[in-house]
Design a protein around this motif. Structure first.
Motif: not given
Ligand SMILES: Nc1ncnc2c1ncn2[C@@H]1O[C@H](COP(=O)(O)OP(=O)(O)OP(=O)(O)O)[C@@H](O)[C@H]1O
Ligand SMILES: CC(=O)N[C@H]1[C@@H]2OC[C@@H](O2)[C@@H](O)[C@@H]1O[C@H](C)C(=O)O
Length: 396
Positions: A218, A330-331, A192-194, A27, A237-238, A326-328, A190, A25, A360, A234
């Motif tokens: 994120n 986990h924040n 993610g980045g967006i 990110s 864990d904020a 999505g990764g966010g 979701n 994605g 995704e 990134y």
């Molecule tokens: N433990 C955590 N604490 C804070 N943030 C986290 C943690 N784990 C993941 N993230 C965030 O999640 C992001 C990755 O998310 P993800 O892989 O869902 O994005 P993506 O698939 O690239 O995005 P998109 O859906 O926009 O295309 C990391 O860059 C980070 O900002």
């Protein structure tokens, strides 16, 4: 008949299909691979996640991707080279994953590869009269098909645009088929980045379902960390944002963009939400001298507030459940703000049977399943969800 076409016909008619979904994605952090077993199609789709892995990208590769992503001017030579490199690298990573899982290559029927979005330009962003919505994903499918020997579907977004959508969010198709409920209003959020969400009202009424990007997930926090904290990608864990304090004037300035007034569905990307956007908001609010942890806390607040506002504005006077992925998710600071602002205990897609980190990638595998073996679902008359199947087919 061409052997490969006859093989494709057999795959289409089989009771089960094994499909590897690949997602990388905005990110730019790694490649997710979800190996799925499908049966049926449409609302009869059943999916079992057999294996899931994320291959984190190496630093040098991330920098290469960053150099051509989300910018109006980049090296065309680098784009051309990376189109082949990403395809080849994706093939290598699939083969590595299959080896790790001890799963035979010839037992995989299809690969569904999203590719790497390097520029997303809906009309609302480019504003060029007489030019259409447009988007570009690279990582050519022929390279994946030839190097793995597996029939590959890729470049899913072009047909969505050709049929009247903006090329995103495509999650709505899988969300609707897999997660809609007859008796619960659901939001699949979701981050993610967006960030984007799909609204699935109880009863599966296609005309009421919609999916939209919300704004940053994120991406701005990640970009800020990469700029100000060398070596970090990134804010894990904020840890840093938690030590800061959100600045109200800056958050208000960040929210002051016409993107947030556009009707749903709308799509966006880091082409808009980037460090230039932050600098402009800092200038507009005279907050250029804030300590970095306060800026980060403000960006986290901005993300949370844009998501809460979008959900509240679109779903009024109704109860609903929110399922995160999505990764966010986990924040912890972001999750806390969202739960507080929405007044809900947030669930995630594991509660619906799908690993939220794999969601995704699973959904792109589902798009390939629909393209090859489905295609007759009516997605209603909402703008942004044309009733088409997507994915270009590459034969090995
Ligand atoms: N433990 C955590 N604490 C804070 N943030 C986290 C943690 N784990 C993941 N993230 C965030 O999640 C992001 C990755 O998310 P993800 O892989 O869902 O994005 P993506 O698939 O690239 O995005 P998109 O859906 O926009 O295309 C990391 O860059 C980070 O900002
Ligand atoms: C153009 C593009 O790659 N958009 C992505 C991005 O990442 C999240 C959000 O913006 C979403 O609209 C989309 O991805 C998901 C998988 C989608 O199409 O549903």
């Amino acid at each position: 008949m061409n052997n490969q076409i006859s093989k494709l016909a057999d795959i289409s008619g089989a009771a089960k299909r094994v499909i590897a979904g690949l997602m990388s994605g905005t990110s730019l952090d790694g490649l997710d691979i979800a190996l799925c077993e499908f049966s049926g199609s449409g609302f009869g789709t059943r999916v079992k996640l057999l294996h899931f892995i994320t291959f984190p990208y190496k630093e040098a590769y991330k920098e290469q991707l960053k150099s051509i992503s989300f910018k109006k001017e980049v090296s065309l030579q680098e784009v051309t080279l990376l189109n082949a490199v990403i395809g080849t690298y994706s093939a290598e990573l699939i083969l590595e994953a299959l080896k790790k899982w001890d799963f035979p290559v010839d037992a995989v029927d299809l690969i569904a590869s999203h590719g790497q979005t390097i520029f997303h330009a809906p009309f609302s962003f480019h504003q060029k009269i007489s030019y259409p919505d447009a988007t570009l994903q690279i990582g050519d499918g022929d390279h994946i098909a030839v190097k793995t020997g597996i029939i590959t579907l890729s470049d899913f977004r072009q047909k969505h645009i050709a049929a009247g959508g903006e090329g995103a969010p495509l999650a709505v198709y899988g969300d609707y088929l897999l997660f809609s409920s007859l008796d619960e209003n659901r939001i699949l959020l979701n981050i993610g980045g967006i960030s984007n969400f799909t609204y699935l009202p109880a009863g599966r009424h296609a005309d009421l379902v919609f999916s939209t990007d919300v704004g940053p997930g994120n991406t701005m926090m990640d970009q800020f960390i990469q700029l100000h904290y060398p070596g970090k990608y990134y804010d894990e864990d904020a840890a840093i944002a938690k030590t800061g304090k959100a600045n109200e004037a800056l958050v208000t300035a960040l929210m002051a963009n016409e993107f947030f007034d556009d009707p749903f569905p709308r799509t966006t990307g880091p082409e808009l939400f980037n460090m230039a956007y932050l600098r402009a908001a800092q200038k507009a609010s005279s907050q250029q001298a804030l300590p970095p942890e306060d800026v980060l806390a403000s960006l986290c607040e901005f993300t949370a507030r844009s998501i809460i506002g979008a959900i509240r504005n679109s779903i009024q006077d109704q109860s609903f459940e929110v399922y995160l992925s999505g990764g966010g998710m986990h924040n912890p600071l972001l999750a806390e703000k969202l739960a507080g602002g929405l007044g809900l205990k947030l669930k995630d897609t594991a509660d619906l049977g799908i690993d939220p980190d794999a969601k995704e990638a699973v959904l792109f595998a589902l798009l390939a399943n629909e393209c090859v073996a489905g295609g007759d679902t009516d997605y209603g008359s909402r703008q942004g969800i044309p009733s088409v199947t997507m994915g270009k087919i590459s034969l090995p």
